[in-house]
Enzyme design. Structure first.
Site, PDB file in Angstrom:
ATOM      1  N   GLU A   1      84.878   9.415  72.422  1.00 43.48           N
ATOM      2  CA  GLU A   1      83.851  10.220  71.753  1.00 43.48           C
ATOM      3  C   GLU A   1      83.523  11.781  72.259  1.00 43.48           C
ATOM      4  OE1 GLU A   1      79.808   8.495  72.524  1.00 43.48           O
ATOM      5  OE2 GLU A   1      79.036   9.526  70.886  1.00 43.48           O
TER       6      GLU A   1
ATOM      7  N   GLU B   1      74.373   0.942  69.202  1.00 48.56           N
ATOM      8  CA  GLU B   1      74.488   2.217  68.178  1.00 48.56           C
ATOM      9  C   GLU B   1      75.324   1.355  66.939  1.00 48.56           C
ATOM     10  OE1 GLU B   1      74.341   6.223  67.689  1.00 48.56           O
ATOM     11  OE2 GLU B   1      74.257   6.471  69.947  1.00 48.56           O
TER      12      GLU B   1
HETATM   13  C1  BGC Z   1      76.760   9.314  67.507  1.00 47.72           C
HETATM   14  C2  BGC Z   1      77.303  10.041  66.567  1.00 47.72           C
HETATM   15  C3  BGC Z   1      76.555  10.733  65.825  1.00 47.72           C
HETATM   16  C4  BGC Z   1      75.483  11.407  66.858  1.00 47.72           C
HETATM   17  C5  BGC Z   1      74.469  12.257  65.928  1.00 47.72           C
HETATM   18  C6  BGC Z   1      75.493   9.590  68.423  1.00 47.72           C
HETATM   19  O1  BGC Z   1      74.969   8.823  69.027  1.00 47.72           O
HETATM   20  O2  BGC Z   1      77.652   8.195  68.225  1.00 47.72           O
HETATM   21  O3  BGC Z   1      78.652  10.031  66.452  1.00 47.72           O
HETATM   22  O4  BGC Z   1      76.901  11.724  64.820  1.00 47.72           O
HETATM   23  O5  BGC Z   1      74.805  10.607  67.522  1.00 47.72           O
HETATM   24  O6  BGC Z   1      73.558  12.739  66.773  1.00 47.72           O
END
Ligand code: BGC
Length: 869
Positions: free
Chosen positions: A733, A456
Site C-alpha cells: 500500500e 477494511e
Molecule cells: C484504503 C485506500 C483508499 C483510501 C482512501 C484507505 O484506507 O486502503 O486504498 O483509497 O483509504 O482514503
C-alpha cells in the site's frame, strides 16, 4: 462460445444473452456467420448472416424464458468462401429465474436471529423431502441474508465460497443456480445450509466497524426445483416447514475468523441419517422482495490454488510458525487428531516483526480461527465464512508435531479466467509483475477491494479506477466489475456524488457525509470506458453512462463558471511518499490541481462514450466542456515559464497523460521538467495513487523513455523494486510499508497487499511487452515495444475477446526481432523502434526492426466494429 461476460451459461439472468466466439489462431477473418440454437428439441438456424462480429453478438431469436435451456453453436465463412467452417462445439445456456413471480421461497433462519447481540452463533437450516419419481434434472436457486453453503444429502452444493458475495443487498441480492441432479436419490432426501454473518450482518468497516449493516437475521432463500422423467415437478422451497438449529460454528466473521467446536458437529446433519446433537426447532420466516434477486454477472469466489508452507518453526513455548513464502488471501486447511476439547488456534499476518506475527497492520481484524477437537479421530477442517490476508501463520495448541501436509494454505478469490502474462529478462521486474498479479488475486474478492488483511476490504473507487487497465489485461474481470459498477450507480447520491467506496457502509464513513472526491468519484466516467476498450462491450458502456454523466454534471456545478474544481475536501495524490504517514493526502501536488485535471479527463471520456453510444448532443457538449476545463487548468496551474504551480511529478504527469496542454512545445517542456524532477530524485518515486499509474507513460510520450526505465529499475526506497528487493511477494500500500531499517511504517494504514501502486503493470504490458488495444475489444491493436533499462527480451500475451495476441521480442545485433500473434479477425499495427509502422493481419508473424519477413497485406479497418475515436 460464451454468453455475456460469464464463465458459463447456467442460471443466466439475461433473457437474450449476447454470444461471443473465438476463431482459431491463423484462421482467415470472418465474413459471415450462422448461429444454430436448439430449444426444446427445436432447431433454429439464422442462415448465413454477413458480418465480422464475433464478440457479444445479439441473441438470435426469441428471448429465453425462465429455466429454459438452449444449446448454441456457430459456423463461419471466410471472405469469398462458399464453404463454411465446421460447426463449433455446442455450448449450453440456461436461464435462471427471470421473473420475480418464479420465486416461492422466502427467507428462513433460526428463530433466535432477532436477538443478534446476545447470540452471534450462526444457525443451520434444513428440510427433508421425498423423491418418489425418477429425476431428470434438478436445480437449486439459492441465496441468503448472510453467507450460505448448501448441502444435499451430506454433499456440498457447488464449490464457491462467500456466496452470495457483496452487493447493495436491499436493491440487489445475487442468487446462484446449481445443477444438483446428481445430489438426489430415491426416497428421503435432505437439503440443508450453513449460514454465516458475512457482509450482511457481520462486523464490517473500520474503527470498530458496524454490525447488522443490512439486517440482524441470518436466513436462507432456497428453491430446489426437480423435474422428473415423467414431466412432473417437485419444488422444495424455504418456508415455515424448514427447521433450524445452531451448528458447530460458534462465531464467524470476515475479519474475526471462525471458531468451530467439532464436539457439536454431526457430519450427517444434512442427511436423513443424522444424529443431531442440537435440538432442531421451527424456523422463523422473513420476507424478501423477489424483484431484488438477481443472477450473477461474473464468476464466483473459489479456491484456485493450494500452497504448502515453505518453513515450519517451533517456538520455545510450543507454538508453530509457518511461512508460506507468498503473501496470499485465503485460509488454512488443517488435518489433525487429538484429545476431545483440544483447542487449536490459527492466527495470520502478512509480515513478521522480531520473529513474531506483526498484527498491527490488521488493526481491528482479528484474523483468528479456532478449532476445538472432538477426539473422534483425524479431522480435516477449514473455516467456511472468512478469509485472511497472510503469508505467515501461527498455530497454538497443535497436539504434537506438524506432519508434512497437515496444514495447507488455500488461496481464494473471484475465479476469473487468467488472460494476461508478462515476462522479461529482468528477474526483479518479473517479480514485480508477479506481485501485481498476486495483489489482484487477493483483492478481487467478489468486489474490487483495497486490502485483505485489515478491517477494511472495501470497494474503494479510486483504487480500482487506477488499476482497471492492468486488471483487465491480467484477468477477464468484465463481469465482476460490471456488477460492481451497477452498485456504484445504485450508491450514487441523487446529486451525482460517487461514494468513496462501494457498497457503502452507512455510518461507517471516514468523511461523513459522503462527499465528492476527484480520482475516486471519477471511476464513474473513466472505468466503463476502460472496460469498453478492453472488452468491447458497448452495452456495459451504455448501462453505466448515466452514472458517469451525473458525476461530471455534479463536478461541473461544483466548479462553476471558472471550470476549476478548487473547493472542498480532496485526497489529492494519495500516498505521495512525501506525505507524512499519518496524513497520506498531504502530498506535494495541489489537491485542487488534481481535481480539475480529473474533471477535464472525465468530461473527455464522457464525450468519447457519448459518441460511441450515438449520443451526438452529449458528445459535443462534453467535448466542449473538456476543452474549457483544460483551458482553465492551463490558465490556473501552468505558469508562463512552463513550470506548474505545483512543481511536482504528479502535476506534470496529469498535464501530459490527460492531454491538458495544447501546444506541443508546452508538452515538451512539461516532459522535460518531469524528467528533470525524476532525475533530481535519482529516480526514486515521488508520486502517489494519482501520479504513479501515469508517470511512465508521461515520460515515454514526451521522449524520456530512458527516465521511465530508470524509475522502473530503481531499487532504493521509494521505488517499485525497493519492495521487491525487500522480499515483497505482493504490491504494498505504501512505498515503505516496510522501511529500510526493517521496521513497519507506523501509519494507521499499512497493508502489504494493495494493488493501486501496481498499476504500472499496464505500462509493462503496453510498452515493455508492447501490446495495447487500438479499438474496442482489441479488434485493432498495436504492437509497440519500447525496450530499455537493460532489458534484452520480453514476452507478453493477452487473451483478447477475439483470441490470443502475443508479442515476444529480443534484442539482436541489428535491432530487434519480434514474434507476433494477431488474433483472428483483428488488425495489428506493428511499430518497432527505428522502423516505420506497418500493419499485419491475423496469424503468427516473425518480423524485425530491419525488414518484415512475412507481412500479408493490410486488412481494411472499415471491417472493424466500433473503431476507436
Ligand atoms: C484504503 C485506500 C483508499 C483510501 C482512501 C484507505 O484506507 O486502503 O486504498 O483509497 O483509504 O482514503
Amino acid at each position: 462460445m460464451s454468453f455475456e461476460q460469464l464463465p458459463d451459461g447456467l442460471g443466466i439472468g439475461v433473457p437474450a444473452p449476447r454470444l461471443s466466439w473465438v476463431l482459431p489462431v491463423g484462421a482467415p477473418a470472418q465474413d459471415a456467420y450462422e448461429i444454430e440454437t436448439v430449444r426444446a428439441g427445436r432447431v433454429h438456424r439464422t442462415g448465413r448472416l454477413s458480418g465480422a462480429d464475433q464478440v457479444l453478438v445479439p441473441w438470435p431469436g426469441e428471448p429465453l424464458t425462465s429455466r429454459e435451456q438452449a444449446t448454441v453453436r456457430v459456423r463461419v465463412w471466410a471472405p469469398k468462401e462458399e464453404q463454411p467452417s465446421s460447426w463449433s462445439e455446442p455450448s449450453s445456456v440456461e436461464a435462471g429465474l427471470l421473473d420475480a413471480a418464479d420465486w416461492v421461497a422466502v427467507p428462513v433462519g433460526g428463530a433466535w436471529a432477532e436477538d443478534p447481540d446476545s447470540d452471534r452463533r450462526p444457525s443451520r437450516v434444513r428440510k427433508d423431502f421425498a423423491v418418489t419419481t425418477p429425476v431428470e434434472r434438478a436445480r437449486l436457486y439459492v441465496t441468503a441474508h448472510g453467507l450460505y453453503e448448501a448441502e444435499i444429502n451430506g454433499r456440498r452444493v457447488g464449490d464457491d465460497i462467500l456466496a452470495p458475495g457483496w452487493t447493495v443487498y436491499p436493491q440487489r441480492l445475487r442468487y446462484r443456480t446449481y445443477d444438483v441432479t446428481d445430489h438426489l436419490g430415491p426416497g428421503t432426501n435432505t437439503i440443508g445450509a450453513w449460514l454465516g454473518d458475512g457482509w450482511y450482518r457481520g462486523r464490517f468497516g473500520f474503527d470498530g466497524g458496524t454490525r447488522n449493516i443490512y439486517g440482524s437475521d441470518l436466513s436462507l432463500v432456497a428453491q430446489l426445483e426437480i423435474t422428473h422423467t415423467d414431466g412432473s415437478t417437485t419444488v422444495v422451497a424455504t418456508d415455515g416447514t424448514w427447521s433450524a438449529a445452531r451448528g458447530p460454528i460458534l462465531t464467524s466473521g470476515l475479519y474475526e475468523g471462525e471458531t468451530f467446536d467439532a464436539r457439536l458437529d454431526d457430519p450427517h446433519w444434512s442427511t436423513p441419517e443424522r444424529t443431531d446433537p442440537e435440538p432442531w426447532t421451527a424456523v422463523s420466516v422473513g420476507a424478501r422482495d423477489p424483484h431484488t434477486l438477481v443472477a450473477p454477472q461474473g464468476p464466483a469466489v473459489r479456491c484456485t490454488q493450494e500452497i504448502a508452507p515453505v518453513t515450519v518453526t517451533r517456538t520455545a513455548d510450543g507454538r508453530h510458525l509457518l511461512d508460506f513464502g507468498q503473501n496470499l488471501v485465503g485460509r488454512l486447511r488443517v488435518t489433525v487428531d487429538g484429545p476431545p476439547g483440544t483447542r487449536i488456534t490459527l492466527r495470520h499476518a502478512e509480515v513478521l516483526q522480531g520473529g513474531e506475527l506483526a498484527t498491527g497492520p490488521l488493526r481491528e481484524a482479528h484474523a483468528t480461527d479456532v478449532l476445538v477437537l472432538a477426539g473422534d479421530g483425524p479431522r480435516t477442517w477449514e473455516p467456511r465464512f472468512t478469509l485472511h490476508g497472510f503469508r505467515h501463520a501461527e498455530i497454538t495448541g497443535w497436539p504434537g508435531d506438524l506432519a508434512d501436509g497437515a496444514v495447507t494454505a488455500r488461496v481464494h478469490h473471484t475465479d476469473m479466467r487468467r488472460t494476461g502474462w508478462f515476462e522479461c529478462s529482468d528477474e526483479l521486474v518479473n517479480r514485480l509483475h508477479e506481485n501485481v498479479v498476486w495483489s489482484m488475486r487477493g483483492n478481487f474478492v467478489d468486489i474490487p477491494t483495497d486490502c485483505p488483511q485489515r478491517d477494511e476490504r472495501l470497494g474503494w473507487t479510486g483504487d480500482i479506477q487506477v488499476f482497471t487497465p492492468t486488471a483487465s489485461y491480467l484477468y477477464d474481470c468484465a463481469g465482476m466489475l460490471d456488477s460492481w459498477l451497477t452498485d456504484v450507480g445504485i450508491e450514487q447520491l441523487p446529486d451525482g456524488t460517487v461514494p468513496w467506496y462501494v457498497p457503502v457502509i452507512p455510518g461507517n464513513d471516514v468523511w461523513t457525509p459522503i462527499r465528492p472526491g476527484a480520482a475516486w468519484g471519477d471511476v464513474a466516467a473513466l472505468t466503463p470506458w476502460v472496460l469498453y476498450q478492453r472488452f468491447g462491450d458497448l452495452d456495459l458502456l451504455r448501462r453505466h453512462y448515466p452514472t458517469g454523466r451525473a458525476w461530471v454534471d455534479l463536478v461541473e456545478r461544483l466548479a462553476g463558471p471558472t471550470r476549476l474544481w478548487d473547493s472542498g475536501f480532496q485526497l489529492g495524490d494519495w500516498l505521495d511518499p512525501a506525505a507524512p504517514p499519518e496524513d497520506p493526502a498531504a502530498g506535494r501536488t495541489d489537491r485542487h490541481l488534481v481535481a480539475t485535471a480529473h474533471f477535464a479527463r472525465s468530461a473527455r471520456h464522457l464525450a468519447w462514450s457519448a459518441r460511441e453510444l450515438g449520443n451526438d448532443d452529449d458528445a459535443r457538449r462534453y467535448a466542449a466542456l473538456a476543452d474549457e476545463v483544460a483551458a482553465a487548468f492551463r490558465d490556473r496551474y501552468v505558469l508562463p515559464s512552463g513550470r506548474m504551480t505545483s512543481d511536482s511529478p504528479t502535476a506534470y504527469c496529469l498535464a501530459i497523460a490527460f492531454d491538458l496542454l495544447d501546444a506541443p512545445a508546452a508538452r515538451t517542456r512539461a516532459g522535460d521538467r518531469l524528467a528533470a524532477l525524476v532525475l533530481r530524485d535519482d529516480a526514486r518515486i515521488a508520486t502517489g495513487f494519482v501520479g504513479t499509474p501515469l508517470i511512465c507513460d508521461a515520460l515515454t510520450e514526451t521522449g524520456h523513455l530512458d527516465v521511465a526505465y530508470r524509475l522502473l529499475t530503481q531499487t532504493e526506497c521509494p521505488s517499485w523494486l525497493y519492495t521487491v528487493v525487500q522480499g515483497a511477494t505482493t504490491v504494498w500500500e505504501r512505498w515503505d510499508s516496510l522501511r529500510p531499517d526493517g521496521t513497519l511504517n507506523p501509519g494507521g494504514m499499512t497493508s502489504f497487499n494493495h494493488y493501486a501502486l501496481g498499476a504500472v503493470a499496464d505500462w509493462l504490458h503496453r510498452t515493455v511487452g508492447g501490446i495495447a488495444p487500438a479499438a474496442p475489444g482489441y479488434r485493432a491493436l498495436t504492437f509497440r515495444p519500447r525496450p530499455g533499462g537493460g532489458i534484452t527480451w520480453a514476452d507478453t500475451r493477452h487473451e483478447t475477446p477475439y483470441g490470443t495476441a502475443a508479442l515476444s521480442w529480443k534484442l539482436t545485433a541489428d535491432g530487434m526481432t519480434a514474434r507476433i500473434t494477431v488474433p483472428a479477425g483483428c488488425l495489428g499495427t506493428v511499430d518497432l523502434p527505428g522502423r516505420a509502422p506497418f500493419t499485419l493481419g491475423p496469424g503468427e508473424h516473425v518480423v524485425d526492426s530491419a525488414e518484415p519477413r512475412n507481412a500479408p497485406g493490410p486488412v481494411a479497418l472499415a471491417a472493424m466494429a466500433h473503431p476507436r475515436p
